[in-house]
Scaffold this active site. Sequence first.
Site, short mmCIF file in Angstrom:
data_model
loop_
_atom_site.label_atom_id
_atom_site.label_comp_id
_atom_site.label_asym_id
_atom_site.label_seq_id
_atom_site.Cartn_x
_atom_site.Cartn_y
_atom_site.Cartn_z
CG HIS A 160 -1.70 -1.28 1.40
ND1 HIS A 160 -2.92 -1.55 0.84
CD2 HIS A 160 -1.34 -2.40 2.09
CE1 HIS A 160 -3.31 -2.78 1.18
NE2 HIS A 160 -2.36 -3.32 1.94
CB SER A 281 12.97 22.96 -14.78
OG SER A 281 12.17 24.12 -14.84
CE LYS A 287 11.51 19.61 -10.70
NZ LYS A 287 10.23 20.07 -11.25
#
Length: 464
Positions: A160, A281, A287
Amino acid sequence: MSESTNQSWGGRFSEPTDAFVARFTASVDFDQRMAQHDIQGSIAHATMLAGVGVLSEEERDVIIAGLKEISEEIARGEFEWSVALEDVHMNIEARLTAKIGITGKKLHTGRSRNDQVATDIRLYLRDEIDAIDAELTRLREGMLGLAEQEADTIMPGFTHLQSAQPVTFGHHLLAWQEMVARDQDRLRDCRVRMNVLPLGAAALAGTTFPIDRHVTSELLGFDRPTENSLDSVSDRDFAIEFTSFASLLMMHLSRMSEELVLWTSAQFDFIDLPDRFCTGSSIMPQKKNPDVPELVRGKTGRVYGHLMSLLTLMKSQPLAYNKDNQEDKEPLFDTIDTVRGSLRAFADMIPAIRAKSDNMYASASKGFATATDLADYLVRKGVAFRDAHEIVGKSVAFGIEQQRDLSEMTLAELQQFSDTIEQDVFDVLTLEGSVAARNHIGGTAPNQVRAAVQRARDALASRA
Ligand code: ARG
């Protein structure tokens, strides 16, 4: 584009094909990709025809020499493809006749484009399957290498997407390797069923010429000729089977991609992907984006789409050949390109992954990942599993309140919940103890991971 009626079948027509219809029905823009395989099939066909006396040996030699020249023209990029000539087959045949004259027109004796195209696709796909198979092996080897290197590296295992039990990173990588191994099995199964020769089925019913299909089959490396001419020219189940393999492979790659994307995030920070597999980016200077796994994850969708296209293409088609089948090529070709690109990226990228083992370890230490180990410990001391579950649940609640993991509690604190707990509990509450205890085939213990790597390598070597 030429306005004239196609020379190959224009005999019964009284007006030229509408210019739009000629473009609409043509496939040469995409089926020229199979040109070399079309020539390979034609050379085998001419060889067989001469063997059974339908062509003379001189005619065979002139045809084969002409086809080889055309093969070189195509390889050099000098061949002029004509939409008026509809498809790859008629373009090559027309060029042959232009080069060698009337003998070129004899090549099509005893065959049809229907069995020709069914043969070409198989020859082309077989080469692609072999190239993909080699990439799958390379990917598996890369996974096994990294798994061996990271056999002792501890990370949280998830269910999960919640911390469940500690595992080794090597064990996680071996799970990926198992997925790819099954994909490779499926690909090889598909190749076995695909590798039969449809040529000789002619348009649909066979031919009146004394052909020897065993000879052609052997010349082209097929296992045997197909059994039924109607089936041979019509079914494309082999393309569907290949695209099913491809869909399952892409599904697996998308799952791995998803994990790579998560792991490279600042929130997980489990691995580093080398800069060459990432991009930046244009606005956010900090980034470094995991573009390669993201793109592979995204490309999974188009392969699923092609599977649905091909299934729907074949649905309800009456025997035998229908022009519908010309629509098999673009989905199949794009599936091949997508799979080859994705596999190449993955096979290059996996060995370059750098595990941030300290971060993985720190993450595994949070989330009470050894709770099951404590329960199993109590069971070994005679407590019933349900009662053990309850005791550990209370210990975890205490830990949440105190913001401390089970291994960080004192013996006295743990004994509040059960006096069965003794000093030796700390052997099972460590992450190392937890993974080492799962010491059976298929378990996450480091020595089991190393043994599994060895077995997988042996399996790869015996099937290469
Ligand atoms: N271009 C066609 C295809 O891809 C070749 C077979 C054409 N046969 C026919 N009877 N029109 O299916």
